[in-house]
Enzyme design. Sequence first.
Site, mmCIF file in Angstrom:
data_model
loop_
_atom_site.group_PDB
_atom_site.id
_atom_site.type_symbol
_atom_site.label_atom_id
_atom_site.label_comp_id
_atom_site.label_asym_id
_atom_site.label_seq_id
_atom_site.Cartn_x
_atom_site.Cartn_y
_atom_site.Cartn_z
ATOM 1 N N GLU A 86 0.887 -1.363 0.018
ATOM 2 C CA GLU A 86 -0.014 0.008 -0.036
ATOM 3 C C GLU A 86 0.995 1.251 0.109
ATOM 4 O O GLU A 86 1.752 1.548 0.824
ATOM 5 C CB GLU A 86 -0.812 0.068 1.165
ATOM 6 C CG GLU A 86 -1.966 -1.347 1.242
ATOM 7 C CD GLU A 86 -2.511 -1.679 2.562
ATOM 8 O OE1 GLU A 86 -2.491 -0.692 3.366
ATOM 9 O OE2 GLU A 86 -3.028 -2.808 2.751
ATOM 10 N N GLU A 104 -4.545 -6.515 3.011
ATOM 11 C CA GLU A 104 -3.293 -7.223 3.232
ATOM 12 C C GLU A 104 -3.454 -8.870 3.251
ATOM 13 O O GLU A 104 -2.281 -9.359 2.791
ATOM 14 C CB GLU A 104 -3.249 -7.118 4.841
ATOM 15 C CG GLU A 104 -2.805 -5.430 5.210
ATOM 16 C CD GLU A 104 -4.054 -4.653 5.149
ATOM 17 O OE1 GLU A 104 -5.146 -5.095 5.088
ATOM 18 O OE2 GLU A 104 -3.842 -3.187 5.250
ATOM 19 N N ASP A 129 0.549 -3.572 12.691
ATOM 20 C CA ASP A 129 -0.701 -3.638 13.403
ATOM 21 C C ASP A 129 -1.665 -4.146 12.361
ATOM 22 O O ASP A 129 -2.975 -4.314 12.574
ATOM 23 C CB ASP A 129 -1.091 -2.156 13.637
ATOM 24 C CG ASP A 129 -0.067 -1.735 14.679
ATOM 25 O OD1 ASP A 129 -0.246 -1.530 15.735
ATOM 26 O OD2 ASP A 129 1.071 -1.321 14.107
ATOM 27 N N TYR A 130 -1.475 -3.760 11.105
ATOM 28 C CA TYR A 130 -2.411 -4.100 9.903
ATOM 29 C C TYR A 130 -2.219 -5.572 9.170
ATOM 30 O O TYR A 130 -2.601 -5.684 8.188
ATOM 31 C CB TYR A 130 -2.429 -2.900 8.878
ATOM 32 C CG TYR A 130 -2.821 -1.652 9.636
ATOM 33 C CD1 TYR A 130 -3.690 -1.457 10.691
ATOM 34 C CD2 TYR A 130 -2.090 -0.555 9.126
ATOM 35 C CE1 TYR A 130 -4.127 -0.417 11.295
ATOM 36 C CE2 TYR A 130 -2.562 0.371 9.930
ATOM 37 C CZ TYR A 130 -3.474 0.600 10.692
ATOM 38 O OH TYR A 130 -3.656 1.820 11.339
ATOM 39 N N ILE A 131 -1.145 -6.390 10.001
ATOM 40 C CA ILE A 131 -0.919 -7.553 9.227
ATOM 41 C C ILE A 131 -2.141 -8.553 9.671
ATOM 42 O O ILE A 131 -2.059 -9.759 8.873
ATOM 43 C CB ILE A 131 0.264 -8.075 9.591
ATOM 44 C CG1 ILE A 131 1.213 -8.912 8.646
ATOM 45 C CG2 ILE A 131 0.454 -8.647 10.962
ATOM 46 C CD1 ILE A 131 2.778 -9.183 9.045
ATOM 47 N N PRO A 179 -5.173 -9.415 8.891
ATOM 48 C CA PRO A 179 -6.192 -9.747 7.944
ATOM 49 C C PRO A 179 -5.414 -10.893 7.024
ATOM 50 O O PRO A 179 -6.111 -11.633 6.383
ATOM 51 C CB PRO A 179 -6.458 -8.302 6.900
ATOM 52 C CG PRO A 179 -6.311 -7.226 7.882
ATOM 53 C CD PRO A 179 -5.164 -7.766 8.773
ATOM 54 N N HIS A 224 -1.080 1.543 15.590
ATOM 55 C CA HIS A 224 0.343 2.068 15.047
ATOM 56 C C HIS A 224 1.321 1.719 15.899
ATOM 57 O O HIS A 224 2.360 2.581 15.690
ATOM 58 C CB HIS A 224 0.278 3.355 14.418
ATOM 59 C CG HIS A 224 -0.834 3.741 13.674
ATOM 60 N ND1 HIS A 224 -2.065 4.486 14.109
ATOM 61 C CD2 HIS A 224 -1.161 3.862 12.411
ATOM 62 C CE1 HIS A 224 -2.784 4.391 13.118
ATOM 63 N NE2 HIS A 224 -2.221 4.101 12.001
HETATM 64 C C1 LIG Z 1 -6.205 -2.730 7.661
HETATM 65 C C2 LIG Z 1 -5.578 -1.466 7.443
HETATM 66 N N1 LIG Z 1 -4.505 -1.421 6.382
HETATM 67 C C3 LIG Z 1 -4.204 -0.231 6.204
HETATM 68 C C4 LIG Z 1 -4.396 1.023 7.186
HETATM 69 C C5 LIG Z 1 -3.332 2.343 6.865
HETATM 70 N N2 LIG Z 1 -4.431 3.231 6.195
HETATM 71 C C6 LIG Z 1 -5.053 3.922 6.925
HETATM 72 S S1 LIG Z 1 -6.072 5.151 6.313
HETATM 73 C C7 LIG Z 1 -5.720 4.504 4.740
HETATM 74 C C8 LIG Z 1 -6.181 4.720 3.412
HETATM 75 C C9 LIG Z 1 -7.997 4.459 3.633
HETATM 76 O O1 LIG Z 1 -8.364 4.927 2.362
HETATM 77 P P1 LIG Z 1 -10.029 5.044 2.060
HETATM 78 O O2 LIG Z 1 -10.650 3.765 2.605
HETATM 79 O O3 LIG Z 1 -10.227 5.629 0.666
HETATM 80 O O4 LIG Z 1 -10.392 6.298 3.290
HETATM 81 P P2 LIG Z 1 -10.249 7.659 3.132
HETATM 82 O O5 LIG Z 1 -9.047 7.985 4.295
HETATM 83 O O6 LIG Z 1 -10.122 8.057 1.875
HETATM 84 O O7 LIG Z 1 -11.564 8.257 4.067
HETATM 85 C C10 LIG Z 1 -4.874 3.319 4.939
HETATM 86 C C11 LIG Z 1 -4.065 2.498 3.835
HETATM 87 C C12 LIG Z 1 -5.132 0.634 8.020
HETATM 88 N N3 LIG Z 1 -5.643 1.791 8.823
HETATM 89 N N4 LIG Z 1 -5.860 -0.437 8.179
#
Ligand SMILES: Cc1ncc(C[n+]2csc(CCOP(=O)(O)OP(=O)(O)O)c2C)c(N)n1
Lengths: 337, 412
Positions: free
Chosen positions: A29, A60, A85-87, A89, A129
């Site tokens: 990502e 993930e 922390d996001y591993i 899934p 985090h």
């Molecule tokens: C399971 C997980 N993977 C990765 C992240 C890191 N992360 C936080 S917000 C984000 C982007 C999210 O984008 P979107 O779903 O489009 O929501 P927006 O922020 O645009 O409202 C990411 C990759 C996370 N919080 N949780």
Amino acid sequence: MASMTMVQALNSAMDVMLGRDSDVLVFGEDVGYFGGVFRATEGLQKKYGVTRCFDTPIGEAGIVAVAVGMGAYGLRPVVEIQFADYIYPAYDQIVSEAARLRYRSAGDFIAPLTIRAPYGGGIFGGQTHSQSPEALFTHVAGLVTVIPSNPFDAKGLLISAIESDDPVIFLEPKRLYNGPFDGHHERPVTSWAGHPASEVPLEHYTVPLGSAAVARPGAAVTVLTYGSMVHVALAAALDSGIDAEIIDLRTLVPLDIGTITTSVEKTGRCVIVHEATRTSGFGAELSALVQEHCFYHLEAPIERVAGWDTPYPHAFEWDYFPGPARVAAALRRAMEA
Amino acid sequence: MADSPRLSLHIPEPTRRPGEPPDFSAVRPPLAGGLDRPAVDVEASAIRDLAYGLIRVLDDDGKAVGAWDPHLEPETLRSGLRIMMTTRALDDRMVRAQRQGKITFYAKSAGEEAIAAGQALALRPDDMGFPTYRQQGLLIARGYPVAAMAHQVYSDRSDPMQGRQLPCLYSSRAHGFFTISGNLGTQFSQAVGWAMASALKGDDRIAAAWIGDGATAEADFYEALTFASIYRAPVILNIVNNQWAISSFQGLAGGEETTFAARAIGHGLPALRVDGNDFLAVYAVTAWAVERARSNLGATVIEHFTYRAEGHSTSDDPSRYRPAEEAKGWPLGDPILRLKTHLIALGEWSEEQHTALAAELDALVREAQRGAEAAGPLAQADPTVKAQAMFGDVYAETPWHLREQAKAMGEG
Ligand SMILES: Cc1ncc(C[n+]2csc(CCOP(=O)(O)OP(=O)(O)O)c2C)c(N)n1
Ligand SMILES: [Mg+2]
């Protein structure tokens, strides 16, 4: 040689491997155009093109699953999970699939992937985090778990991980990305510049998996630790004046048991330090191993310093983070026993 | 074999990057009022076109037009405007606090305020929300004190979450606001479970969930659609397509191939795609979905087509991955400005009232901030308070090992 931060050293490892081996590819990502939220993959897409370093959807489980599939084809994927922390899934793909492909197919298929993930606290990241989930992986047969503590090791270990035919969980102490933080949060931030381990060769080299390093030789007590806590332990030794021998494990599984037993047999005392929660943490395994291998050399009960058994609370970063004062207190207890 | 072409992999890329002019040529907003409003008991299969269209009510002159016009009272419109403007005022103030080093993190909902505001007003106050970090407007709409939000963001001594959560990850059962997770997507399928429970118990409350375009790639999204479909759960499944997920454009979540709303079709669910910057349209589609769910006709998927007007959070700089001027070029405008124009066109609002409201809300959020600063950081509270905040609520009853650890922490 160049002076590098840990992020730059990790970047250099991927750079070297993308250049040497056309089967290596890097994805995750925000890792492509943007270069990763911690900049670990900065410039790689530009240099090697979008088919060698690219962004993925936020899934993930999918990231690890496609890495397993690519590995089955013969590629060597290096994937980034944005935060450890996001591993979760991806846990099924890691535990039930990547870890066991070789075993269940009797060597017919392997999963030569490297899963990089920043872990640990010290950045006010709150409970999602800041976690240190290494024990969830060290408990799984078939996985290699690596945690570097400085730029030189980070590059050499990451190259070894990428070259390994086993799936490697490569946890990066994010608080060390830009400097050797020793837990003294009240002091000015230090950078890697000038640190001996920040001198990193530009070219290919390896630090072997399964080998620990002595971060500080000493005679009084052995400290078993890894990642950010190596620097905290060094500070604790300095602060307490105790001549601790600090072992940086570097690879948790397979563990360098020889270096551990040699040290504990010499000092007769052992303190185990990790940032992860205490109960069923990797420290429990270390404690059991030291007891099994060195019982007759021990002169004091084994001490464990670890994160409290709670989620990582946002407001209480420094009450939670096992800093030098807690480690120094454990060193004293070990010496007084 | 000899005849097959060599395979090659498609890697999605946005059409524009920093240094280039914005390009929204692919966004061709249809005229407002062009789409029919079906009866709420319509078969999902009969309205598939709505998953590919864009429901709009406000036209370029700020007039409400077409079958989807919800014919709201001016009072409701002013409430919506107030919720949106409160959200923006709070967001602006808190980002400023972050830049000054007073708080650790913040996530705005700039440009997307109409979604939480419009939906909150179309839902009943006791309907349950499963939000992301961009639906702070839902809390505001439901009367949660802005002062308490500031306490949470500051992790101060009056923080209702006792310092345990990152700023913006609020929780309030009393306001039908499920505790926000840092892990994306998890709430989407949980909302289905809440709705199933409500149906199992013969209740009349429904659930609403939100997810970002990026997070629709998580398995939770598909699980939510499957469970909602097969059990006909009374839930509204909202996809907030703000075009970006940190640095990743919506094409990386599959937005190049089809719409997000169209994901519903394979699950046999009805889908509505709406101009997310049009307060009236958001209200109208939500009211439709609410009525459908409350009539025991099951779930609706809504794609809110909008734009994340600022950075992902205080942790990133969007000009590193998208044209710096892109936000200004967004063809669907600013939701606050559009509702304001509408109200003025109706003769129900004026520039003077607008300026006065902005000043009032600025004072409100400044007051909230002062309250947070006066409360002082929880991290500096006395040890017993800290130990309770740290070790309480891990379990219903604190077990021996945590009591031991709390004691050890107190002793340093
Ligand atoms: C399971 C997980 N993977 C990765 C992240 C890191 N992360 C936080 S917000 C984000 C982007 C999210 O984008 P979107 O779903 O489009 O929501 P927006 O922020 O645009 O409202 C990411 C990759 C996370 N919080 N949780
Ligand atoms: Mg988004």
